[in-house]
Each structure stands twice: as C-alpha cells, then as structure tokens.
Write an enzyme that holds these catalytic residues in place. Sequence first.
Site, PDB file in Angstrom:
ATOM      1  N   SER A 163       6.697 -25.588   3.972  1.00  0.00           N
ATOM      2  CA  SER A 163       6.816 -25.423   2.512  1.00  0.00           C
ATOM      3  C   SER A 163       7.641 -26.564   1.934  1.00  0.00           C
ATOM      4  O   SER A 163       8.634 -26.967   2.540  1.00  0.00           O
ATOM      5  CB  SER A 163       7.631 -24.164   2.201  1.00  0.00           C
ATOM      6  OG  SER A 163       6.836 -23.052   2.037  1.00  0.00           O
ATOM      7  N   HIS A 215       9.696 -26.432  -0.650  1.00  0.00           N
ATOM      8  CA  HIS A 215      11.010 -26.085  -1.216  1.00  0.00           C
ATOM      9  C   HIS A 215      12.130 -26.061  -0.180  1.00  0.00           C
ATOM     10  O   HIS A 215      13.286 -25.829  -0.526  1.00  0.00           O
ATOM     11  CB  HIS A 215      10.939 -24.757  -1.988  1.00  0.00           C
ATOM     12  CG  HIS A 215      10.781 -23.547  -1.132  1.00  0.00           C
ATOM     13  ND1 HIS A 215      11.812 -22.711  -0.830  1.00  0.00           N
ATOM     14  CD2 HIS A 215       9.694 -23.037  -0.510  1.00  0.00           C
ATOM     15  CE1 HIS A 215      11.366 -21.720  -0.068  1.00  0.00           C
ATOM     16  NE2 HIS A 215      10.084 -21.894   0.134  1.00  0.00           N
ATOM     17  N   GLN A 220      11.345 -24.880   8.980  1.00  0.00           N
ATOM     18  CA  GLN A 220      12.754 -25.300   9.053  1.00  0.00           C
ATOM     19  C   GLN A 220      12.903 -26.627   9.802  1.00  0.00           C
ATOM     20  O   GLN A 220      14.026 -27.054  10.085  1.00  0.00           O
ATOM     21  CB  GLN A 220      13.599 -24.221   9.755  1.00  0.00           C
ATOM     22  CG  GLN A 220      13.655 -22.895   9.030  1.00  0.00           C
ATOM     23  CD  GLN A 220      14.405 -22.956   7.687  1.00  0.00           C
ATOM     24  OE1 GLN A 220      15.106 -23.930   7.376  1.00  0.00           O
ATOM     25  NE2 GLN A 220      14.254 -21.927   6.889  1.00  0.00           N
ATOM     26  N   CYS A 253      14.087 -13.390   3.697  1.00  0.00           N
ATOM     27  CA  CYS A 253      12.917 -12.504   3.614  1.00  0.00           C
ATOM     28  C   CYS A 253      13.079 -11.214   4.417  1.00  0.00           C
ATOM     29  O   CYS A 253      12.153 -10.410   4.485  1.00  0.00           O
ATOM     30  CB  CYS A 253      11.696 -13.244   4.115  1.00  0.00           C
ATOM     31  SG  CYS A 253      11.666 -14.928   3.572  1.00  0.00           S
TER      32      CYS A 253
HETATM   33  N1  PMP Z   1       8.703 -19.772   8.122  1.00  0.00           N
HETATM   34  C1  PMP Z   1      10.016 -20.015   8.189  1.00  0.00           C
HETATM   35  C2  PMP Z   1      10.601 -20.435   9.507  1.00  0.00           C
HETATM   36  C3  PMP Z   1      10.822 -19.902   7.044  1.00  0.00           C
HETATM   37  O1  PMP Z   1      12.127 -20.152   7.128  1.00  0.00           O
HETATM   38  C4  PMP Z   1      10.221 -19.500   5.822  1.00  0.00           C
HETATM   39  C5  PMP Z   1      11.055 -19.348   4.552  1.00  0.00           C
HETATM   40  N2  PMP Z   1      12.225 -18.626   4.695  1.00  0.00           N
HETATM   41  C6  PMP Z   1       8.834 -19.265   5.806  1.00  0.00           C
HETATM   42  C7  PMP Z   1       8.115 -19.413   6.957  1.00  0.00           C
HETATM   43  C8  PMP Z   1       8.128 -18.843   4.536  1.00  0.00           C
HETATM   44  O2  PMP Z   1       8.186 -19.849   3.592  1.00  0.00           O
HETATM   45  P1  PMP Z   1       7.805 -19.576   2.069  1.00  0.00           P
HETATM   46  O3  PMP Z   1       8.785 -18.586   1.573  1.00  0.00           O
HETATM   47  O4  PMP Z   1       7.953 -20.902   1.438  1.00  0.00           O
HETATM   48  O5  PMP Z   1       6.421 -19.074   2.029  1.00  0.00           O
END
Ligand code: PMP
Length: 372
Positions: free
Chosen positions: A197, A199, A179, A321
């Site tokens: 990431s 995205h 983030q 998630c």
């Molecule tokens: N770490 C953080 C702080 C996130 O916000 C996210 C995605 N919500 C992730 C890890 C995991 O990223 P990804 O879904 O792209 O694997």
Amino acid sequence: MLYLDYAANTPVDPKVLESFTKLSTEYIANPNAAHTLGKAAKDKLDDYTAEIALLLEVKPSEIIYTSGATESNNLAIIGACHYYKRYGKHIITTYLEHSSVSSTATSLHNEGYEIEFVDILPNGEIDLEHLKSLLRSDTIMIALSEVDSELGARQPISKIRELLDSKYPHCLLHVDATQAIGKVKVPMEHVDLLTFSAHKFYGLNGCGVLIKKDKVMLEPIIHGGTSTTAFRSGTPTLALIGSLGEALKLAETTRETRYEYVSRLNDHLRKGLGAYKNVIINSPLEGSPYILNLSIIGIKAREVQERLAEREIYVATKSACCTLNSPSRPVYAITKDRKMALSTLRISLSHLTTEEEVKAFLVQLGQVLASF
Ligand code: PMP
C-alpha cells in the site's frame, strides 16, 4: 505531539501531495476514454507504470493497481487459489499475518480449502523444517509477509524459494510486503505474487499494488470492465497511481540511508527500554528496525497506550486492524505466553523520528509506567 505509529499510517510527503494535486487537475479525462484527452491520461499512466516497474525490478505487465494492500491480498490469495484449485486446495500461512491475509485464508477454509500454519521460531522466522514437513503435492500457495506488522520479523524468502524450486515448483509464493516496500530490500525475483500500500511509505491512502508475475494466473474478484488489466476492473486513478510512483521513488532512492538512521534510533530505544524492569522486547534483533514490539508485564498495554495518548504520544497496542482486547497472535507465536501476548505495545519509527523524540518517549514512558 509525538507520533510513533508509522507502521499504521505515514504522513503524506509534500512532494507526493503536490504530484497528486497536479495530476488531478491536469488530467481530467478517464484513461480508458477513446478521445485524445483520454489517450494523454493513458500515456501518463503508462509512464508511471514503467517507472514503478523499474523501481521494483518487475515488468510493467506484472503490476496491478488496487485500492490498497487489503484488496491486493484478497485478490492474490482468492484469485490465485480459485484459479489453481484443480491442482489442490492446500494453503500454508503463518500466525504472523495481517488480517487481510489470515481472514482471507479463513474465507477459503469456509469454501473447503485446507489451511495449515507453519511454526514460528523464537526469532520470528518461520521454521523451515516444519515448512518442509507441511508441503505436499497439492499445496498451491504459501502466503506470508516479508516483514510482519506487529513484530517486524523478516522471513527467509530466498530459502523458501529454493525449497519450492527443488520440490514443489507448482506451489505459489505470495508475499505481503506492506511493511517492507521502501524500507528493506525485497527479493522480487523470488516471489510469484506480492502486495503493498502507498500509505505506508508517505503516499496517499486508497492506492495499492499487486505484483503478479506474468506466468501466474488469477480469477478476478471484482467484475466489470478490463480497464488496465483483465485481473482488476475499475477506472484507474491516475493521480493516486502517479503519487504512489512519486512516493516509491522517494522511498527507494533513500532506502539505505533511512534504514541506517532508523537502525540507530531502534538501538537507542532498545537500550533505553532495557532500563525498565517490567518491559520485555519481543521484536527480534534481526528484524526490521522500523518496528519495535514490547510486552509490559503486569500492566494492561491498552491503559499504557491511553495514558501515553493523554500526553499526546501515539503508539499502537497491535496492528491497527486487530480487535483491541484479543492477544497478539504474532507475540503468542514466538513466546507461547498468553500474558505477554495480551500486553503488547508496538512502537513504529520513521526517518522523520528524531533522536530527541526517542529520548522524550523513553522519559515519558518511564513516568507512565511509574504511575500504575
Ligand atoms: N499487510 C500488512 C502487513 C499491513 O501492515 C497492512 C496495514 N496495516 C495491510 C496488509 C493492509 O493494508 P491496507 O490497510 O493499506 O489495506
């Protein structure tokens, strides 16, 4: 449609998509292939790696490409903790972490590692004094996020580094910067391992990075060929990596102007939300302006989210998630209030969000709250 869930996913920037399409069609060979087409793909991959390294202020050899931050966090934490287990099995993390950090820590706990959680202050920062008291000679890793995904709280990475350098130089600092990258300045010089990431900054899904400083070792968790690195097997996806590079360049070169703009939107939102009696803002003022977390007293946040979605307004209750009906661990960590932790909404902003959208959101939220 009013999209305010940019911390979960961002729309792909048209320039990024263009570079993905171009690379996919122009480079058909496997970068590992020995023929000239393969060599051309490998050279292009190396050019992007050099560019990404420059933007992140690391060395090209310190970049490992993965399928996303989840895999990067798994590789960083499991890979390093397995490699260094002869020095100890004590890991420190926090209650603010994304499940790809916390569940990975749990999996290590099941293998016999000891996991401890550092206290969080009401402003969302870790309690450095508590961290000092937790650190031991057998602590092999501190794993935490630079900006957490629910509150947007920021951590004092340079102070943690100072602490480690002064007494525990063998303890690794792993930072989840998912983030943070492209949004705030990340103190790359202070980390041993760092993940993100594409995205989350207008790149495509399915591509992530693990920065592993050259001095740090890992045991791989995926076995196979050693295509671009000995630490992560699999054919490198040139088009995804190149488009991540394009997205990173766009985000990093506009980071400060985007930050100032989004800070103004955040101020506006905070002021507007102040008018609603049953709304309490959880995100610390000194956190990332991109995330604003609030609790709605006496109303189920999930129902507010659904009523907003009926009006085509999209916000999150927690990180995308997390299980839906469990309390928010980060909100509980700073408030110690289960009711507040059970009724959270997360609004996440972008440089694409307009002032008009913020105004419209405030009006619509007011109507939705009045409908209960
Ligand atoms: N770490 C953080 C702080 C996130 O916000 C996210 C995605 N919500 C992730 C890890 C995991 O990223 P990804 O879904 O792209 O694997």
